[in-house]
Design a protein around this motif. Structure first.
Motif, short mmCIF file in Angstrom:
data_model
loop_
_atom_site.label_atom_id
_atom_site.label_comp_id
_atom_site.label_asym_id
_atom_site.label_seq_id
_atom_site.Cartn_x
_atom_site.Cartn_y
_atom_site.Cartn_z
N ILE A 1 -15.09 -47.52 13.00
CA ILE A 1 -16.09 -48.26 13.76
C ILE A 1 -17.38 -47.45 13.87
O ILE A 1 -18.48 -48.00 13.73
CB ILE A 1 -15.55 -48.59 15.17
N ALA A 2 -17.23 -46.13 14.09
CA ALA A 2 -18.43 -45.28 14.15
C ALA A 2 -19.19 -45.33 12.83
O ALA A 2 -20.42 -45.44 12.81
CB ALA A 2 -18.02 -43.84 14.48
N ARG A 3 -18.46 -45.28 11.73
CA ARG A 3 -19.11 -45.34 10.40
C ARG A 3 -19.81 -46.68 10.20
O ARG A 3 -20.92 -46.74 9.63
CB ARG A 3 -18.07 -45.13 9.31
N SER A 4 -19.17 -47.76 10.66
CA SER A 4 -19.79 -49.07 10.46
C SER A 4 -21.09 -49.16 11.23
O SER A 4 -22.08 -49.75 10.76
CB SER A 4 -18.83 -50.18 10.89
N ARG A 5 -21.13 -48.57 12.43
CA ARG A 5 -22.36 -48.59 13.22
C ARG A 5 -23.44 -47.72 12.60
O ARG A 5 -24.63 -47.93 12.84
CB ARG A 5 -22.07 -48.13 14.64
N LEU A 6 -23.00 -46.72 11.81
CA LEU A 6 -23.96 -45.86 11.11
C LEU A 6 -24.38 -46.46 9.77
O LEU A 6 -25.19 -45.88 9.05
CB LEU A 6 -23.35 -44.48 10.89
N GLY A 7 -23.81 -47.62 9.42
CA GLY A 7 -24.16 -48.28 8.17
C GLY A 7 -23.34 -47.86 6.98
O GLY A 7 -23.59 -48.31 5.86
N ASP A 8 -22.33 -47.02 7.17
CA ASP A 8 -21.47 -46.57 6.08
C ASP A 8 -20.26 -47.52 6.00
O ASP A 8 -19.15 -47.20 6.43
CB ASP A 8 -21.01 -45.13 6.33
N PHE A 9 -20.47 -48.71 5.43
CA PHE A 9 -19.42 -49.72 5.43
C PHE A 9 -18.28 -49.36 4.49
O PHE A 9 -17.10 -49.64 4.79
CB PHE A 9 -20.02 -51.08 5.07
N LYS A 10 -18.58 -48.72 3.38
CA LYS A 10 -17.52 -48.31 2.46
C LYS A 10 -16.59 -47.31 3.13
O LYS A 10 -15.36 -47.42 3.04
CB LYS A 10 -18.14 -47.70 1.20
N GLY A 11 -17.17 -46.31 3.79
CA GLY A 11 -16.35 -45.32 4.51
C GLY A 11 -15.59 -45.96 5.65
O GLY A 11 -14.43 -45.60 5.92
N ALA A 12 -16.21 -46.92 6.34
CA ALA A 12 -15.55 -47.60 7.45
C ALA A 12 -14.33 -48.37 6.96
O ALA A 12 -13.26 -48.34 7.57
CB ALA A 12 -16.54 -48.55 8.14
N ILE A 13 -14.48 -49.06 5.84
CA ILE A 13 -13.36 -49.82 5.27
C ILE A 13 -12.22 -48.88 4.89
O ILE A 13 -11.04 -49.17 5.14
CB ILE A 13 -13.85 -50.64 4.06
N GLU A 14 -12.55 -47.76 4.31
CA GLU A 14 -11.52 -46.77 3.94
C GLU A 14 -10.75 -46.30 5.17
O GLU A 14 -9.51 -46.20 5.15
CB GLU A 14 -12.17 -45.59 3.23
N ASP A 15 -11.49 -46.01 6.26
CA ASP A 15 -10.83 -45.54 7.48
C ASP A 15 -9.94 -46.62 8.08
O ASP A 15 -8.81 -46.34 8.52
CB ASP A 15 -11.88 -45.11 8.52
N LEU A 16 -10.40 -47.84 8.11
CA LEU A 16 -9.60 -48.91 8.70
C LEU A 16 -8.35 -49.20 7.86
O LEU A 16 -7.29 -49.49 8.40
CB LEU A 16 -10.45 -50.17 8.85
N ARG A 17 -8.49 -49.08 6.54
CA ARG A 17 -7.30 -49.24 5.69
C ARG A 17 -6.29 -48.12 5.98
O ARG A 17 -5.07 -48.38 6.02
CB ARG A 17 -7.72 -49.22 4.22
N ASN A 18 -6.78 -46.92 6.19
CA ASN A 18 -5.87 -45.81 6.53
C ASN A 18 -5.22 -46.04 7.89
O ASN A 18 -4.04 -45.71 8.08
CB ASN A 18 -6.64 -44.49 6.54
#
Length: 267
Positions: free
Chosen positions: A221-238
Motif C-alpha cells: 500500500i505504501a508503494r502504491s501511494r508512492l506511485g510504484d505500482f509494479k512493486g506494490a503488486i509484487e508485495d501484495l502477491r507475496n
C-alpha cells in the motif's frame, strides 16, 4: 521430626525434583505448625511447578492470610493468575506487591501486560514506563511502543520503537511496528523502509509468519501511494502467498481486492 525439620526436608526434596514428596512433607510441617506463612508459600510454589494451579493459589492465599505483608506470595499468586488469564486479579496482586517493593521491573511488566489484556492501555503505558526506568532494554521500549500505537499515539510509538532499534538493529518486530505507525501518519517512504528492514531480517533468519503477510500488505500500500505500482503488486502477491486463507479469510479477501484494483490500474 518437628515442623521446621519437615519444612527443610520438603525444600530439599523440591530442589531435587521430588514434587510429591515435598508436598507430603510440607503437609506434615503445616499439621505441626499451621501459622508459618513461608510453609504455605513454598507449598504453593511446589503446587505451581506440579501444575496444580488451584492448589498453588489456595496456598498463597493462606500465606497472605497469615502474613498480609508477605510480598512474594502476592507476586507468585499474581503470576499464577496471569498465566491462567485472570488478569484483573493479577493486577490487584501485583499492585499489592509493588506497594511493598516499588523497584522490581518484572512486577511492573506483568501488571502492564495484564492491564493491556483488560483494555487499560493507559495504565499499561504507565507500567511500561516504570519498567524502562528500571531497565531500559530494547524489549521494554518495544512493549511500550506497541501499547502507544494501540492508544493511537503514533509519534510516541515511533520514538519508543526507534529506541528499541537503536539498542538492537536486528529487531524485526520493532521495524514492523514502527512501519505501521509511520504508515498511519502518512509517511509512506518511512513505512516502506521499515517494512523492508523487517522482511530482510526475517528472511535472513528464516522466519516467515503472520506479521510478514501484513508487512507485505502494508509495504504494498505504501508503494502504491508512492506511485510504484509494479512493486506494490509484487508485495501484495507475496502477502497472498504467505497468508493462510483458512486462518485469515477476511484479510486474504481484502488483499485480493486491493491487488485486483492495482492490477487494473497498472494495465
Amino acid at each position: 521430626m518437628n515442623a521446621e525439620e519437615f519444612f527443610n526436608q520438603a525444600v530439599t526434596k523440591f530442589g531435587e525434583g521430588d514434587v510429591f514428596g515435598a508436598i507430603a512433607d510440607f503437609g506434615q510441617s503445616i499439621s505441626l505448625n499451621p501459622n508459618l506463612a513461608p510453609i504455605y508459600y513454598e507449598l504453593g510454589k511446589t503446587c505451581y511447578h506440579g501444575r496444580d494451579y488451584q492448589g498453588a493459589i489456595e496456598n498463597f492465599d493462606r500465606a497472605i492470610q497469615v502474613n498480609p505483608e508477605f510480598a512474594d506470595a502476592y507476586y507468585m499468586r499474581g503470576s499464577v493468575r496471569y498465566s491462567q488469564g485472570d488478569h484483573q486479579r493479577a493486577i490487584e496482586d501485583f499492585t499489592h506487591y509493588i506497594n511493598l517493593h516499588p523497584d522490581i521491573a518484572n512486577a511492573y511488566y506483568i501488571r502492564g501486560a495484564s492491564r493491556s489484556y483488560v483494555g487499560d492501555n493507559q495504565g499499561a503505558v504507565a507500567d511500561f514506563t516504570e519498567v524502562i526506568r528500571l531497565n531500559p532494554s530494547d524489549n521494554n521500549y518495544y512493549n511500550r511502543g506497541v501499547t502507544q500505537y494501540l492508544l493511537g499515539n503514533y509519534q510516541g510509538a515511533i520514538e519508543d520503537l526507534t529506541e528499541a532499534i537503536n539498542l538492537n538493529e536486528n529487531f524485526a518486530d520493532a521495524y514492523y511496528n514502527r512501519g505501521n505507525s509511520r504508515y498511519d501518519l502518512g509517511d509512506e517512504q518511512g513505512a516502506f523502509y521499515d517494512y523492508s528492514q523487517a522482511q530482510r531480517i526475517d528472511g535472513a533468519e528464516g522466519n516467515i509468519d503472520s506479521k510478514d503477510e501484513h508487512g507485505c500488505y502494508g509495504r504494498g500500500i505504501a508503494r502504491s501511494r508512492l506511485g510504484d505500482f509494479k512493486g506494490a503488486i509484487e508485495d501484495l502477491r507475496n502477502s497472498l502467498r504467505i497468508c493462510s486463507y483458512q486462518r485469515n479469510m477476511a484479510f486474504y479477501k481484502e488483499v485480493d481486492r486491493v491487488l485486483r484494483q492495482l492490477q487494473q490500474h497498472n494495465i
